[in-house]
Design a protein around this motif. Structure first.
Motif, PDB file in Angstrom:
ATOM      1  N   PHE A  78      39.858  27.595 -66.318  1.00  0.00           N
ATOM      2  CA  PHE A  78      39.604  27.563 -67.763  1.00  0.00           C
ATOM      3  C   PHE A  78      40.568  28.504 -68.477  1.00  0.00           C
ATOM      4  CE2 PHE A  78      35.267  26.664 -66.024  1.00  0.00           C
ATOM      5  CZ  PHE A  78      35.326  25.326 -66.299  1.00  0.00           C
ATOM      6  N   GLU A 138      34.813  26.605 -76.863  1.00  0.00           N
ATOM      7  CA  GLU A 138      33.691  26.936 -75.987  1.00  0.00           C
ATOM      8  C   GLU A 138      33.207  25.736 -75.198  1.00  0.00           C
ATOM      9  OE1 GLU A 138      30.025  27.514 -77.809  1.00  0.00           O
ATOM     10  OE2 GLU A 138      29.095  28.211 -75.969  1.00  0.00           O
ATOM     11  N   THR A 139      33.018  24.609 -75.890  1.00  0.00           N
ATOM     12  CA  THR A 139      32.408  23.471 -75.203  1.00  0.00           C
ATOM     13  C   THR A 139      33.375  22.779 -74.259  1.00  0.00           C
ATOM     14  OG1 THR A 139      32.921  22.229 -77.178  1.00  0.00           O
ATOM     15  CG2 THR A 139      30.658  22.970 -76.909  1.00  0.00           C
ATOM     16  N   GLU A 140      34.691  23.087 -74.430  1.00  0.00           N
ATOM     17  CA  GLU A 140      35.636  22.378 -73.584  1.00  0.00           C
ATOM     18  C   GLU A 140      36.023  23.214 -72.364  1.00  0.00           C
ATOM     19  OE1 GLU A 140      38.785  21.402 -76.277  1.00  0.00           O
ATOM     20  OE2 GLU A 140      37.345  20.513 -77.655  1.00  0.00           O
ATOM     21  N   ILE A 141      36.453  24.451 -72.641  1.00  0.00           N
ATOM     22  CA  ILE A 141      36.949  25.269 -71.530  1.00  0.00           C
ATOM     23  C   ILE A 141      36.257  26.636 -71.534  1.00  0.00           C
ATOM     24  CG2 ILE A 141      39.166  24.166 -71.120  1.00  0.00           C
ATOM     25  CD1 ILE A 141      40.375  26.063 -73.160  1.00  0.00           C
ATOM     26  N   VAL A 142      34.959  26.636 -71.718  1.00  0.00           N
ATOM     27  CA  VAL A 142      34.119  27.830 -71.669  1.00  0.00           C
ATOM     28  C   VAL A 142      34.590  28.845 -72.707  1.00  0.00           C
ATOM     29  CG1 VAL A 142      33.000  29.496 -70.180  1.00  0.00           C
ATOM     30  CG2 VAL A 142      33.752  27.333 -69.250  1.00  0.00           C
ATOM     31  N   ARG A 161      36.938  21.073 -84.766  1.00  0.00           N
ATOM     32  CA  ARG A 161      38.106  21.548 -84.027  1.00  0.00           C
ATOM     33  C   ARG A 161      39.066  20.394 -83.752  1.00  0.00           C
ATOM     34  NH1 ARG A 161      35.827  22.255 -79.222  1.00  0.00           N
ATOM     35  NH2 ARG A 161      34.796  24.105 -79.966  1.00  0.00           N
ATOM     36  N   PHE A 167      33.264  20.496 -64.124  1.00  0.00           N
ATOM     37  CA  PHE A 167      32.454  20.554 -65.345  1.00  0.00           C
ATOM     38  C   PHE A 167      31.017  20.713 -64.893  1.00  0.00           C
ATOM     39  CE2 PHE A 167      32.935  19.353 -69.874  1.00  0.00           C
ATOM     40  CZ  PHE A 167      34.220  19.810 -70.033  1.00  0.00           C
ATOM     41  N   HIS A 197      27.905  24.879 -67.521  1.00  0.00           N
ATOM     42  CA  HIS A 197      29.036  24.730 -68.434  1.00  0.00           C
ATOM     43  C   HIS A 197      28.496  24.694 -69.860  1.00  0.00           C
ATOM     44  CE1 HIS A 197      32.459  22.984 -70.506  1.00  0.00           C
ATOM     45  NE2 HIS A 197      33.198  23.341 -69.472  1.00  0.00           N
ATOM     46  N   PRO A 198      29.212  25.346 -70.769  1.00  0.00           N
ATOM     47  CA  PRO A 198      28.666  25.394 -72.132  1.00  0.00           C
ATOM     48  C   PRO A 198      28.528  24.036 -72.789  1.00  0.00           C
ATOM     49  CG  PRO A 198      30.476  26.927 -71.861  1.00  0.00           C
ATOM     50  CD  PRO A 198      30.437  26.107 -70.632  1.00  0.00           C
ATOM     51  N   ALA A 199      29.312  23.051 -72.337  1.00  0.00           N
ATOM     52  CA  ALA A 199      29.196  21.747 -72.973  1.00  0.00           C
ATOM     53  C   ALA A 199      27.979  21.003 -72.472  1.00  0.00           C
ATOM     54  CB  ALA A 199      30.448  20.928 -72.710  1.00  0.00           C
ATOM     55  N   GLU A 252      29.982  20.006 -80.082  1.00  0.00           N
ATOM     56  CA  GLU A 252      30.979  19.725 -79.047  1.00  0.00           C
ATOM     57  C   GLU A 252      32.382  19.662 -79.632  1.00  0.00           C
ATOM     58  OE1 GLU A 252      30.095  19.866 -76.111  1.00  0.00           O
ATOM     59  OE2 GLU A 252      28.159  18.959 -75.748  1.00  0.00           O
ATOM     60  N   ILE A 253      32.508  19.232 -80.879  1.00  0.00           N
ATOM     61  CA  ILE A 253      33.852  19.200 -81.459  1.00  0.00           C
ATOM     62  C   ILE A 253      34.067  20.433 -82.334  1.00  0.00           C
ATOM     63  CG2 ILE A 253      34.143  16.710 -81.346  1.00  0.00           C
ATOM     64  CD1 ILE A 253      33.268  16.576 -84.247  1.00  0.00           C
ATOM     65  N   GLY A 254      33.262  21.450 -82.115  1.00  0.00           N
ATOM     66  CA  GLY A 254      33.498  22.725 -82.768  1.00  0.00           C
ATOM     67  C   GLY A 254      33.056  22.798 -84.207  1.00  0.00           C
ATOM     68  N   ARG A 269      38.699  13.562 -84.278  1.00  0.00           N
ATOM     69  CA  ARG A 269      38.208  13.824 -82.944  1.00  0.00           C
ATOM     70  C   ARG A 269      37.391  12.696 -82.353  1.00  0.00           C
ATOM     71  NH1 ARG A 269      38.082  18.673 -80.605  1.00  0.00           N
ATOM     72  NH2 ARG A 269      37.635  17.394 -78.805  1.00  0.00           N
ATOM     73  N   ILE A 272      41.416  16.493 -71.971  1.00  0.00           N
ATOM     74  CA  ILE A 272      40.401  17.466 -71.559  1.00  0.00           C
ATOM     75  C   ILE A 272      39.499  17.801 -72.735  1.00  0.00           C
ATOM     76  CG2 ILE A 272      39.962  19.794 -70.702  1.00  0.00           C
ATOM     77  CD1 ILE A 272      42.561  19.758 -69.312  1.00  0.00           C
ATOM     78  N   PRO A 286      33.982  16.859 -73.521  1.00  0.00           N
ATOM     79  CA  PRO A 286      32.633  17.191 -73.982  1.00  0.00           C
ATOM     80  C   PRO A 286      32.066  16.162 -74.948  1.00  0.00           C
ATOM     81  CG  PRO A 286      34.054  19.090 -74.147  1.00  0.00           C
ATOM     82  CD  PRO A 286      34.924  17.940 -73.823  1.00  0.00           C
TER      83      PRO A 286
END
Lengths: 321, 114, 391, 512
Positions: free
Chosen positions: A137, A216-220, A290, C14, C18-20, C123-125, C201, C347, C351
């Motif tokens: 990550f 965060e949700t993608e790569i911690v 994002r 994953f 994992h946070p996602a 998930e998309i921030g 996104r 990548i 999520p």
């Protein structure tokens, strides 16, 4: 030791030097968190100090006391040095930016180039931090940070150059002085440059929509995943100082920096202006999703670089000077 | 940018979060909180302990000599015991702050007055 | 699914933590640069032995066990369970109970989809949207608390009907909540369709062609977002859905954006269903009493859970405990389609694509054993398991 | 009866009530069973699954069964607030005649349509939100179904009396558990009323929703299957032809489409339910309001109001103009008929019990309990003297009173027996209702009280233990005993009736 030397040391250490800047960094982190929380209908920091104003300091102190874990496979020297650099670099830059008066603590012709250099170095530090932790990550995060730099470095440099051309000096203090003596803020002259600078600052500080290196949700936590304890504390401090640096730069280059208005000391106007900039950053980071890294880089090159170049051309043509 | 207006409006409004441990939210009528036993009404049929899906209720002894042990840490507040009890001996209260560090404190015993 | 590529392929895990993924599930991605070239889902991480636990409990206790298969679609599971047992018993829930079931199920759909829209935004921030949606979802949660006494595990269903009536004085409360939600949902639908960063996104991401969707047995909004009209509520009406007019929302964008839109519009449709059900709710019984023992037989019951078609299978041997119970949760049906969607994604898209099926891994996980070196799969019998534990 | 109770009540229920065939299918056990092990299906009680799997100890189904001895005294406490008690009337506040004002209603209903009017009013006024009652099927007019009515119009067709068992108590359980009703009016026969009162004294949670209990006067219920079989065999009447069966003067009149057939009561008595043959309660003594036919008056009902709740709801219906009332005092015939039927029921029941005892058959536990006081009650009685429990103010008559006059007095005061005193206040005997009934109605105006008085006079002395007096009453099967002075047996000091005994026995009980 002469009184003068003592004063200089005092200036470097206390005001407007390290201590003041740390305090400002914590204050602006609090402002940012509080504003973001309010926008999201939350309270934000609440209990440490009045309205939670001491929360960033408390977080910092807590992290200092936490266990400091270094991954076994990590490059130990780089892994340890990266956070230090990450905190020191924005602090160094802040000595160049005028804070308490029109003149900064350290000033020389071409210090703007130095600031650009340190900001590039910071991204390098980020890359090294991600690379040295050897976590997947972190690695992805570091690579993304480097990639992102390719996107925003050119437009932000161009946006910094704009006021310099207008002021005819490569020194930040001179740019500030030029604005104050000519009684016009650069932001009114070069609105495109201002917008480009704001967007790129968001990217530099890894704020939404450009928080790609630490999504965060993608790569911690991206390149910061493996840091803990004192190192993480330094990273957080560096981040806060970066926020101060970005807002201070924006204030100096486009909003005429510290200004003596009637009886109000320049440092107060500086703080008001920077606080306004921080508020703007917080508002902007709240209302976007994002981007993906490829979208970000291509968007930067497609839209921001031409815009920044356009601004420079306009200045050369005499508009916004 | 379509959220900008709402974001600006929200900036000047009161947050919706409750400051929970200091500011408790009143629960509505019929809330399923911690069940309590009224041993004057309990006949010791053992149905509550038998229907309990999570085995949170234990009956010690038989019939009118019995005692009820209720392990709140296992209880999932489904209120099936209340529904099954033939005599309204069990009631759901509005108590909901039942978390703790000590499991032994989460045992509620109901004894009969002799 | 495994594709051999030469070059710098790195494996990115994953999960299980994992946070996602808010639930423990493992996906191993093979990444070429920034592009996903291989997906290896490893389900079973969170196997809880629920089906075995069903066999040890009485039918009455199993209601609450079924409810805890999933925390979000708890009502869908109990509806499915009680329907299965009602089938075996040969009783039918009274009309009012069926309307109440519809109301609760649709409230749950709103809450579940609302939760999902928030997650998708996260998930998309887009945390602000996430906060707003979840804040407005509280309206539904409060309604649940008033109606059933609990925010999450409503425990409204029981074998033969529902446990609590919807009293006349709460009806205006529900309607008021629905009016508020309708306003907000329309606003969010507008935001989702107009906010450039969201469109960037989500549109064109995680493409699932209608043909693939049908072939890979996708269910629920995932399938409907691929333009396939499929809904158990219409195809095999249960509860009172045969008496309530409503539209099946479909969207043929086949991407994550259309999944968001389908769910948002489904919420609006749910609001209409609730309004109709409240207005047309018949008076009368809310439940029938049933005995503890269930006559022998086997049955399958289907319900349109918020995530898609939910299937329960029950086998009874005439005692008070089921002999075999099996749950096929909608997420399991969506996993093959998910693998299809993820191939070729960035990548950064993982999520949101993963979240696009609204996964609920906790209710999905089943007991299988896979040796990932030889790709051999098997299922252990109870005896083998016992032997293993003795060792 | 059974000394020790089983931990699982169903075992007792099966042993003492279902197996000997005393069950009257009211369904109280089904309503009360917390795990729904019992089910009334047609004319049988089914035991669906073993309840001991789920319960450690459960007294419910046996305790609430109207034929079990449990909770008998406790049930009394619901009506003992009432100021008066008379034999065959029970505790009461008021006895009167009533009818529904609406003539349509009177036409559809039996008697005066009082219950229907009363319940319609209570639903409309919101005293109750539903009514649990029996209703006849349109296809089979004799067969009763329990019904749960929610709107006033439903009640209109709901309330019906009949002669077949109906699982009303089960329906009451359903109204609470399945319909979720909270204010329920219950209409049933005496045994069903008793079942409800037992549920109430047991503090079963379903009775939290019980608001009003209306009892019908009931002689007995038939097992319809047996009745139809025998009617078809002896009188060649097909069940489908029958439109109505009415009891008129100890004869059952079977109304058919074209003709009527009169069948003597004893012929069909064989087909009544096991529990009915030993039942001694005619007027639903535990109900809030008891209602019965006012034979020979058409379109009127006799109404006994026993509790405050009943009085309030009834008065409201009268005030609202749905029910009109008439005093009973001027209608001795109505009263006489009612008491006569009640006495008939009691007498036949006692005979039946004797028969059962003689042949070694089990007797319903409740009857056994009613006839044999518990040891602690006996010791209570023996600790008191006659003087302590006797009623001192006795209504007396002169020997010249004619029977008709006497019946009028009875109708007014509801006492069943009157001591006869001559002009010197010397006791010469006692005349009771039973004695009057032996005289044909047309001769009652001529006959004097002294002519029908029994030869033997049962007396007791004030210093005797109450138990002795009680035993005398039991042995001679009389309902009252006169208390005379030991020195002067002609001097009347007081009277002890069954009511006095009841009052004494139940005094430790307090209404909750």
């Amino acid at each position: 030791m002469t009184t003068e030397t003592f004063l200089i040391i005092l200036q470097i250490l206390v005001f407007p030097g390290a201590f003041f800047l740390f305090a400002l960094a914590f204050l602006y982190e609090w402002v940012d968190r509080k504003v973001l929380a309010r926008i999201q209908s939350r309270y934000g920091p609440l209990y440490t100090g009045p309205s939670g104003i001491l929360q960033p300091l408390a977080d910092f102190l807590k992290l200092l006391s936490k266990e400091d874990i270094v991954p076994m496979a990590a490059d130990k020297i780089l892994f340890t040095l990266a956070p230090v650099f990450y905190a020191v670099l924005p602090l160094t830059s802040l000595f160049i930016v005028p804070v308490a008066s029109q003149k900064s603590l350290v000033m020389f012709e071409g210090d703007l180039i130095f600031v650009m250099f340190t900001s590039a170095l910071m991204i390098l530090t980020v890359f090294i931090a991600g690379y040295s932790s050897t976590s997947r990550f972190s690695l992805i995060g570091g690579v993304r940070a480097a990639l992102q730099m390719i996107g925003f470095e050119i437009p932000i440099s161009l946006a910094m150059i704009g006021p310099a051309i207008a002021a005819g000096s490569l020194s930040i203090s001179n740019i500030v002085q030029w604005q104050q003596t000519s009684l016009q803020w650069t932001v009114w002259l070069q609105p495109i440059g201002f917008a480009v600078f704001v967007v790129c600052s968001l990217a530099e500080m890894e704020f939404v929509p450009f928080d790609i290196p630490e999504a965060e949700t993608e790569i911690v936590a991206g390149w910061r995943t493996e840091f803990s304890g004192r190192k993480l504390a330094l990273l957080r401090l560096g981040r806060d100082l970066e926020l101060v640096l970005a807002s201070a730069l924006l204030t100096s280059l486009y909003l005429a920096g510290p200004q003596q208005v009637w009886l109000i000391p320049p440092v107060v106007t500086f703080m008001i202006k920077t606080a306004f900039v921080v508020l703007m950053f917080s508002l902007l980071r709240a209302i976007f999703a994002r981007f993906r890294i490829d979208q970000m880089v291509s968007g930067m090159w497609k839209y921001l670089v031409p815009l920044a170049i356009l601004q420079v051309i306009l200045i050369q043509l005499g508009i916004g000077r | 940018m379509s959220l900008l207006k709402e974001a600006l409006q929200r900036l000047f409004r009161k947050p919706v979060t409750l400051k929970y441990p200091f500011e408790k939210r009143p629960v509505p009528e019929g809330f399923r909180g911690r069940p309590v036993w009224d041993m004057r009404k309990c006949i010791g049929c053992g149905l509550c302990s038998n229907v309990c899906p999570s085995g949170a209720i234990e009956m010690v002894g038989k019939g009118l000599q019995s005692e009820i042990k209720h392990y709140v840490d296992r209880c999932m507040f489904c209120s099936q015991c209340v529904e099954s009890c033939p005599r309204n001996a069990i009631k759901m209260t509005q108590e909901y702050e039942l978390a703790g560090f000590d499991r032994s404190k989460m045992l509620y015993e109901y004894k009969r007055e002799i | 699914m495994r594709k051999v590529r030469y070059g710098s392929i790195i494996k990115v895990p994953f999960g299980p933590q994992h946070p996602a993924l808010k639930e423990p599930e493992n996906f191993m991605f093979e990444i070429d640069g920034d592009i996903v070239v291989g997906v290896h889902p490893r389900i079973g991480y969170n196997h809880r032995g629920i089906e075995k636990a069903f066999e040890r409990r009485t039918y009455l206790q199993n209601i609450y066990l079924a409810e805890r298969i999933c925390g979000i679609c708890s009502d869908a599971h109990t509806t499915c369970y009680t329907q299965a047992i009602e089938n075996l018993l040969g009783v039918e829930a009274p009309p009012r109970a069926r309307y109440i079931r519809v109301i609760i199920a649709e409230l749950e759909r709103i809450h579940s989809h609302g939760l999902w829209v928030g997650i998708a935004a996260h998930e998309i921030g887009f945390d602000t949207l996430f906060m707003y949606v979840w804040r407005d979802r509280e309206v539904v949660m409060d309604l649940f608390e008033t109606l059933s006494g609990n925010r999450v595990h409503y425990a409204m269903n029981t074998i033969g009907g529902v446990r609590r009536d919807i009293p006349a004085d709460t009806v205006p409360k529900i309607k008021h909540g629905m009016d508020f939600l309708e306003k907000r949902l329309k606003y969010y639908l507008n935001v989702v369709q107009n906010e450039q960063t969201i469109l960037k996104r989500t549109s064109g991401v995680g493409i699932l062609k209608p043909k693939d969707a049908v072939e890979l047995c996708a269910v629920g909004p995932t399938l409907r977002a691929s333009g396939v009209k499929n809904d158990v509520r219409v195809d095999d009406p249960y509860a009172a859905y045969d008496e309530i007019p409503f539209n099946v929302v479909t969207h043929d964008g086949c991407d994550v954006l259309s999944r968001i839109i389908v769910r948002c519009e489904e919420m609006l449709e749910s609001i209409n269903i609730i309004r109709y059900a409240l207005d047309h709710m018949p008076e009368g019984m809310i439940r029938v009493r049933v005995p503890m023992a269930v006559p022998p037989g086997e049955t399958v019951s289907r319900v349109e859970a918020p995530r898609g078609e939910l299937i329960h299978y029950a086998k009874s041997n005439g005692t008070t405990k089921p002999e075999r119970y099996k749950v096929r949760s909608p997420t399991l049906g969506n996993i093959p389609a998910l693998c299809k969607m993820l191939m070729g994604a960035h990548i950064a898209d993982i999520p949101i694509v993963l979240a696009g099926i609204d996964p609920c891994f906790a209710c999905m996980d089943r007991m299988t054993f896979i040796d990932d070196k030889t790709n051999k799969k098997w299922v252990w019998t109870m005896q083998q398991l016992r032997r293993k534990t003795r060792k | 009866m059974a000394g020790r109770r089983d931990l699982i009540a169903y075992n007792d229920l099966k042993k003492w009530i279902i197996d000997p065939g005393f069950c009257t299918l009211c369904g109280a056990c089904e309503a009360a069973c917390p795990i729904h092990s019992l089910k009334i299906e047609g004319e049988t009680l089914q035991y669906i699954h073993d309840c001991s799997e789920h319960l450690e100890f459960c007294p419910i189904c046996y305790d609430v069964c109207p034929h079990s001895e449990a909770l008998l005294l406790e049930t009394l406490s619901f009506v003992t607030d009432a100021p008066n008690r008379r034999e065959s009337l029970g505790y009461y506040r008021k006895v009167l005649l009533a009818q529904a004002v609406d003539p349509e209603l009177r036409k559809v209903s039996h008697g005066g349509g009082v219950v229907t009017a009363l319940l319609t009013n209570s639903i409309k006024q919101g005293f109750v939100d539903s009514v649990v009652a029996s209703r006849t099927d349109e296809k089979a007019p004799l067969k009763l179904h329990p019904s749960i009515s929610l709107v006033p119009d439903d009640v209109f067709s709901a309330v019906d009396v009949g002669y077949s068992p109906s699982a009303v108590a089960k329906a009451f359980g359903r109204a609470v558990q399945e319909y979720g009703k909270t204010k329920i009016a219950f209409v049933g026969t005496p045994c069903q009323v008793l079942a409800l009162r037992k549920l109430e004294s047991w503090e079963h949670k379903i009775v939290d929703s019980l608001k009003l209990v209306v009892g019908f006067m009931c002689l007995w219920c038939f097992s319809l299957k047996h009745l139809f079989e025998s009617l078809e065999k002896t009188h060649n009447i097909k069940p489908s032809q029958i439109s109505k069966i009415v009891l008129e003067k100890r004869e059952y009149v079977v109304y058919m489409d074209s003709e009527t057939v009169r069948i003597p009561i004893n012929e069909v008595r064989k087909h009544i339910l096991g529990g009915c043959s030993t039942c001694m309660d005619y007027t639903a003594e535990l109900a809030d309001i008891s209602v019965g036919g006012a034979y020979p008056l058409e379109d009127w009902s006799i109404v006994i109001i026993r509790t405050e709740v009943g009085e309030e709801i009834f008065d409201h219906a009268v005030k609202n103009g749905l029910i009109q009332v008439k005093s009973l005092e001027n209608e001795p015939e109505v009263y006489t008929h009612m008491v006569d039927v009640a006495n008939f029921k009691r007498k036949t029941a006692l005979e039946e019990i004797e028969k059962m005892k003689g042949s070694g058959k089990p007797v319903p536990p409740i009857t056994q309990r009613m006839l044999q006081p518990l040891p602690k009650e006996l010791s209570l009685l023996s600790s008191l003297t006659v003087e302590q429990i006797m009623t001192k103010e006795v209504m007396t008559i002169s020997p010249d009173t004619t029977l008709e006059e006497l019946l009028n007095i009875m109708t007014k005061h509801h006492h069943m027996g009157y001591p006869i005193l001559d002009e010197n206040k010397q006791l010469i005997g006692i005349v009771t209702f039973e004695d009057i009934m032996k005289v044909p109605p047309d001769q009652r105006s001529k006959t004097k009280a002294s002519e029908v008085k029994p030869e033997k006079l049962l007396t007791a002395y004030p210093d005797e233990p109450a138990l002795t007096a009680y035993e005398k009453m039991i042995n001679h099967r009389v309902g009252r005993i006169l208390i005379v002075d030991r020195e002067d047996p002609k001097k009347l000091l007081g009277i002890i009736t069954k009511t006095d005994i009841m009052q004494t026995l139940r005094w430790p009980m307090k209404r909750r």
